[in-house]
Design an enzyme around this catalytic site. Structure first.
Site, PDB file in Angstrom:
ATOM      1  N   ASP A  99       0.851  -1.188   0.000  1.00 39.68           N
ATOM      2  CA  ASP A  99       0.000   0.000   0.000  1.00 39.68           C
ATOM      3  C   ASP A  99       0.888   1.239   0.000  1.00 39.68           C
ATOM      4  OD1 ASP A  99      -2.072   1.763   0.165  1.00 39.68           O
ATOM      5  OD2 ASP A  99      -2.803   1.101   2.111  1.00 39.68           O
ATOM      6  N   SER A 100       1.172   1.751  -1.187  1.00 35.28           N
ATOM      7  CA  SER A 100       2.047   2.923  -1.293  1.00 35.28           C
ATOM      8  C   SER A 100       1.383   4.101  -1.997  1.00 35.28           C
ATOM      9  CB  SER A 100       3.348   2.552  -2.015  1.00 35.28           C
ATOM     10  OG  SER A 100       3.082   2.035  -3.302  1.00 35.28           O
ATOM     11  N   LYS A 101       0.278   3.847  -2.697  1.00 37.55           N
ATOM     12  CA  LYS A 101      -0.521   4.901  -3.340  1.00 37.55           C
ATOM     13  C   LYS A 101       0.342   5.836  -4.187  1.00 37.55           C
ATOM     14  CE  LYS A 101      -4.110   4.836   0.248  1.00 37.55           C
ATOM     15  NZ  LYS A 101      -3.501   3.894   1.194  1.00 37.55           N
ATOM     16  N   ARG A 102       1.248   5.237  -4.956  1.00 41.70           N
ATOM     17  CA  ARG A 102       2.103   6.032  -5.829  1.00 41.70           C
ATOM     18  C   ARG A 102       1.278   6.634  -6.961  1.00 41.70           C
ATOM     19  NH1 ARG A 102       5.961   6.601  -2.167  1.00 41.70           N
ATOM     20  NH2 ARG A 102       7.436   4.865  -2.014  1.00 41.70           N
TER      21      ARG A 102
END
Length: 274
Positions: free
Chosen positions: A93-96
């Site tokens: 979960d990094s939401k790049r």
């Protein structure tokens, strides 16, 4: 095996739609864990072992590691999951959300450096911010669509051509952007009506559903709104309610208990939906 294939197999093998989020907060660790040389690794792998039988996926949140310089422990945790629980996919979960060579490096970070099976992305810079991740054809990319936070209304509910933006994201993800069948969407449990709207658009596309547990999303409502015809299609995420079920030395047993209870509530809702 691709991410989607791995996830579908895990749904069947585990009889679970529960995704266990790994959001480690050092201040909330038991004393015995705080005293370890690698406390993030020790805490998260203990949680993984305690909850694996109830989980269809694990979702480590990169910020909890990066903010305290524990990226090495994050990589070791993902390696541990692949070694000890190889059937369970890992969603980083990094939401790049960036374009060009920067996006290529973010994709390399997620899939090569950390070895994640899938990654969360922000789609609001368009397809060229997503495309570099699709070059890793065995991995998954899960796009923010209708998020669980109240502030999601600020942009996601704006009307464009007579429909809210989140629905346009769902159309793109299930259509022209989904070149290799790798995409999924994030839709918050706090908005079951929107889960149903997205499911109607995307068919059997996987949905990552945060917002149950500490955020108060209703399990019955999100299951009814979001399951596919075969009663799968969801990764219903719970993090803090499981991780911090106890701050004492019984934290592993408490986490297992809450994970099992959550899995069972989800399955009860599935049985009512059939």
């Amino acid at each position: 095996m691709t991410f989607i294939e791995k996830l579908k197999n895990r749904w069947t093998q585990s009889n679970s739609l529960l995704c266990v989020g790994l959001d480690p907060d050092f201040d909330r660790f038991p004393l015995s864990i705080k005293e370890k040389k690698n406390p993030y690794f020790e805490f998260c792998t203990a949680i993984v072992d305690a909850t694996a039988e109830f989980a269809c996926a694990f979702k480590p949140q990169i910020a909890y590691f990066a903010s305290c310089g524990a990226e090495g422990e994050l990589k070791d945790i993902i390696d541990y999951i692949h070694e000890k629980h190889p059937d369970i996919p890992v969603v980083l979960d990094s939401k790049r959300g960036d374009i060009g060579s920067t996006a290529k490096h973010y994709a390399k970070e997620a899939f090569v450096r950390y070895g994640a099976d899938a990654v969360t992305l922000s789609p609001y810079m368009g397809f060229d911010s997503v495309q570099p991740y699709l070059e890793y054809e065995d991995r998954g990319a899960i796009l923010l669509c209708r998020t669980s936070n109240p502030g999601g209304n600020d942009i996601q509910m704006l009307q464009v051509d007579g429909k809210p933006i989140y629905q346009r994201v769902a159309e793109l993800a299930s259509g022209p952007w989904n070149l290799n069948g790798q995409l999924g969407l994030v839709v918050g449990a706090t908005y079951p009506n929107e889960i149903a709207a997205v499911r109607a658009i995307v068919g059997d596309l996987p949905l990552l559903v945060p917002g149950v547990g500490a955020q108060g999303g209703d399990i019955n409502a999100c299951v009814t709104a979001g399951v596919t015809k075969d009663m799968t299609g969801l990764m219903i995420n719970s993090s803090r309610a499981i991780l911090y079920a106890s701050k004492a030395e019984d934290f592993k047993e408490a986490a297992a208990r809450v994970a099992q209870e959550t899995r069972d509530k989800i399955n009860a809702a599935r049985s009512l939906t059939k």
